[in-house]
Design an enzyme around this catalytic site. Structure first.
Site, PDB file in Angstrom:
ATOM      1  N   ASP A  19      -0.081   1.251   9.584  1.00  0.00           N
ATOM      2  CA  ASP A  19      -0.620   0.447  10.682  1.00  0.00           C
ATOM      3  C   ASP A  19       0.356   0.261  11.843  1.00  0.00           C
ATOM      4  O   ASP A  19      -0.046  -0.214  12.911  1.00  0.00           O
ATOM      5  CB  ASP A  19      -1.042  -0.935  10.170  1.00  0.00           C
ATOM      6  N   GLY A  28       0.818  -1.211   0.000  1.00  0.00           N
ATOM      7  CA  GLY A  28       0.000   0.000   0.000  1.00  0.00           C
ATOM      8  C   GLY A  28       0.852   1.260   0.000  1.00  0.00           C
ATOM      9  O   GLY A  28       1.972   1.266   0.501  1.00  0.00           O
TER      10      GLY A  28
END
EC number: 2.7.1.-
Length: 344
Positions: free
Chosen positions: A127, A10
């Protein structure tokens, strides 16, 4: 030497700062940085770009990645490993700096172990769940974006006496939800690591109303489970499909939770899904600095021949750890969740 630099997985604020840091260090030392487009696909399919001084100029504030990205895994394509061998045999590059998350570090580790690829990893994910490093770049920006959204939702929730459910990213770990929840003054936080039942949340919301608080903000990670007092729980998926590499498509926990809370409490409940907003845009100053440090450290690791390692943050110091130690997911520090509960 010709040193390949790639970004995989990502996109993330700060990727361009890493490219700039590594590229500028290599140029200064008399080497040639080569951009590999779309992750490891660029290495396997000889898709390169020049990373000279003009190409590396003006990158610090830019979101996304000038190299583009993909989740291409050579080991999931019959011709992938041989394409990588051929690229190294042709001397397309002499070594690779791979910037990516958990899946990218897994690929990088296996390429080093199985093909003896001279690689150095750089941990990237909003994250913050990569094992072996205290913090990943991109995380601070994502938390900042989520916190600002929660701040804005406070006023509209209070104006309309509503419960607002904010769905943030976090497939396997709840770092964004916990940190943004603490910073934004959330009244409930759901993370993948710990189940919190709908009934418990509803009781907390009712207690707030009994104290005169007619609104509540609940923050939930996309990977959290919808759980109930009878012991049942489930993950909510955007669809039954998976991506090309078998990863389930999460999303929708916010809407599902909002529906259950409205039924349980009788209070009007709305949901906001931040989604890719958390991954885009200009990186914070903190992420720019960390990304720059990672980029320079990765270039230094290549020049030192420290292949099979990942640069990592240990306290305030940048270190190197073996890629063989970067396994699994780093769960959220549950002490932070206990801290947040003080204010629920």
């Amino acid at each position: 030497m010709r040193i390949g630099i790639l970004t995989a997985g990502g996109d993330c604020p700060g990727l361009n700062a890493v490219i700039r840091g590594a590229g500028r260090r290599l140029l200064r030392e008399g080497h040639e940085p080569i951009g590999l487009r779309r992750g490891y696909r660029g290495l396997a399919h000889a898709d390169h770009m020049t990373l000279d001084h003009p190409a590396l100029s003006g990158l610090l504030p830019m979101g996304g990645t000038i190299l583009s990205t993909s989740s291409y895994d050579p080991f999931r394509h019959d011709d992938g490993p041989q394409r990588v061998r051929d690229a190294m045999a042709r001397k397309d590059v002499d070594a690779v700096i791979a910037i990516g998350g958990e899946h990218t570090m897994e690929i990088t580790r296996e390429l080093h172990a199985q093909l003896d690829l001279p690689v150095v990893g750089v941990p990237k994910t909003i994250d913050n769940d990569i094992v072996g490093t205290d913090r990943t770049f991109g995380f601070d920006t994502a938390v900042h974006v989520a916190t600002e959204a929660i701040d804005r939702l406070h006023s509209t929730a209070q104006s309309h006496d509503r419960v607002m459910v904010v769905e943030v990213m976090g497939r396997n770990a709840g770092w964004i939800a916990v940190m943004a929840g603490i910073a934004g003054g959330a009244d409930g936080i759901l993370v993948p690591e710990v189940d919190v039942t709908v009934e418990e949340l509803a009781a907390n919301i009712r207690r707030r109303h009994d104290r005169g608080k007619d609104f509540s903000i609940i923050v939930v990670s996309e990977g959290a489970r919808l759980a109930f007092a009878d012991g049942s729980s489930r993950k909510v998926r955007a669809s039954d499909d998976t991506d090309e590499y078998g990863y389930e498509r999460l999303g929708g926990i916010g809407a599902a939770l909002a529906k259950e809370l409205e039924e349980a409490t009788g209070y009007e409940t709305r949901v906001v899904v931040l989604g890719h907003i958390q991954r885009g845009g200009t990186p914070t100053a903190s992420d720019r600095i960390l990304a720059t440090r990672y980029g320079v450290a990765a270039a230094d690791a290549v020049l030192d021949g420290a292949f099979g390692t990942m640069v990592a943050l240990d306290g305030s110091e940048i270190t190197r750890i073996p890629l063989s130690d970067v396994v699994g997911v780093k769960p959220v520090d549950l002490r932070l969740l206990e801290l947040a509960k003080t204010f629920f």
